[in-house]
Design a protein around this motif. Structure first.
Motif, PDB file in Angstrom:
ATOM      1  N   ARG A 145      37.763 132.849 -23.072  1.00 55.17           N
ATOM      2  CA  ARG A 145      37.232 132.413 -21.726  1.00 55.17           C
ATOM      3  C   ARG A 145      35.998 131.483 -22.026  1.00 55.17           C
ATOM      4  O   ARG A 145      36.050 130.486 -21.196  1.00 55.17           O
ATOM      5  N   ARG A 174      48.518 133.967 -21.031  1.00 56.18           N
ATOM      6  CA  ARG A 174      47.698 134.583 -20.147  1.00 56.18           C
ATOM      7  C   ARG A 174      46.611 133.708 -19.629  1.00 56.18           C
ATOM      8  O   ARG A 174      46.235 133.745 -18.517  1.00 56.18           O
ATOM      9  N   ARG A 209      46.976 130.640 -19.445  1.00 49.71           N
ATOM     10  CA  ARG A 209      47.840 129.455 -18.949  1.00 49.71           C
ATOM     11  C   ARG A 209      47.987 128.269 -19.669  1.00 49.71           C
ATOM     12  O   ARG A 209      48.257 127.184 -19.330  1.00 49.71           O
ATOM     13  N   ASN A 259      45.077 123.672 -14.217  1.00 47.66           N
ATOM     14  CA  ASN A 259      45.969 124.806 -14.552  1.00 47.66           C
ATOM     15  C   ASN A 259      45.092 125.937 -14.910  1.00 47.66           C
ATOM     16  O   ASN A 259      45.869 127.124 -15.111  1.00 47.66           O
ATOM     17  N   ARG A 260      43.958 125.799 -15.403  1.00 49.78           N
ATOM     18  CA  ARG A 260      43.156 126.966 -15.957  1.00 49.78           C
ATOM     19  C   ARG A 260      42.846 128.312 -15.143  1.00 49.78           C
ATOM     20  O   ARG A 260      42.620 127.962 -13.814  1.00 49.78           O
ATOM     21  N   ARG A 261      42.828 129.211 -15.647  1.00 52.75           N
ATOM     22  CA  ARG A 261      42.580 130.374 -14.922  1.00 52.75           C
ATOM     23  C   ARG A 261      40.997 130.698 -14.615  1.00 52.75           C
ATOM     24  O   ARG A 261      40.150 130.476 -15.587  1.00 52.75           O
ATOM     25  N   ARG A 262      40.769 130.622 -13.576  1.00 49.75           N
ATOM     26  CA  ARG A 262      39.480 130.624 -12.990  1.00 49.75           C
ATOM     27  C   ARG A 262      38.746 132.051 -13.171  1.00 49.75           C
ATOM     28  O   ARG A 262      39.636 133.250 -12.896  1.00 49.75           O
TER      29      ARG A 262
END
Length: 169
Positions: free
Chosen positions: A104, A136, A138, A165-168
């Motif tokens: 992260r 997970r 992305r 496209n990243r997961r926030r």
């Protein structure tokens, strides 16, 4: 938390990189010698296309994140990799939370601090746990390719993640 690596971190980084767990999932699987590591450190410190960061877990140095092939003109992109103090984290029962946290923080650093539009990397095909974690987060896998490294044939899968496209959190 991530911070810039310093000369004081060099011996820790080498010890973590040479842990069996890390060597099994790296393209270069041999034990890195102190001379090899010194040459690497000397080169990355003056290379504007590279960054070496130390991952701190609860204030304890626990891993390394590297960014390389940084292209900071348009479109801004770069590649990355990381390894953890696998033995130390396992002994403290912190492997999974550290793994999630370092990924992260590395993704956030790439997009928020370095301002990249695309983050690239590679994973060995047999490293199914990391491949699952990458999905997970992305990352998208590209076409596998076979390489020879350290006298062994490996299958390398390129991965990429676009900023949009990243997961926030």
């Amino acid at each position: 938390m991530l911070r810039e690596a310093t000369p004081d971190d060099v011996h820790l980084m080498l010890s973590w990189r040479n842990q069996e767990t890390n060597r099994q999932v790296s393209k270069t699987s041999h034990e890195i010698t102190p001379d090899e590591h010194t040459r690497w450190w000397s080169a990355v410190r003056v290379d504007p296309t590279r960054r070496v960061l130390v991952y701190l877990r609860d204030g304890v140095p626990s891993g390394v994140v590297t960014f390389f092939d940084l292209r900071l003109d348009e479109p801004r992109s770069g590649s990355w990799g990381f390894y953890l103090d696998a033995d130390g984290l396992a002994g403290r029962g912190e492997t999974l939370p550290a793994w999630l946290e370092v990924m992260r923080e590395a993704v956030d650093h790439a997009f928020d601090h370095l301002g990249l539009e695309r983050l690239d990397g590679e994973v060995l095909a047999h490293n199914t746990v990391v491949r699952q974690m990458n999905r997970r987060f992305r990352f998208v896998e590209g076409s596998p390719r076979t390489e020879l490294s350290d006298g062994r044939e490996i299958t390398v899968i390129p991965i990429s993640l676009h900023r949009d496209n990243r997961r926030r959190r």
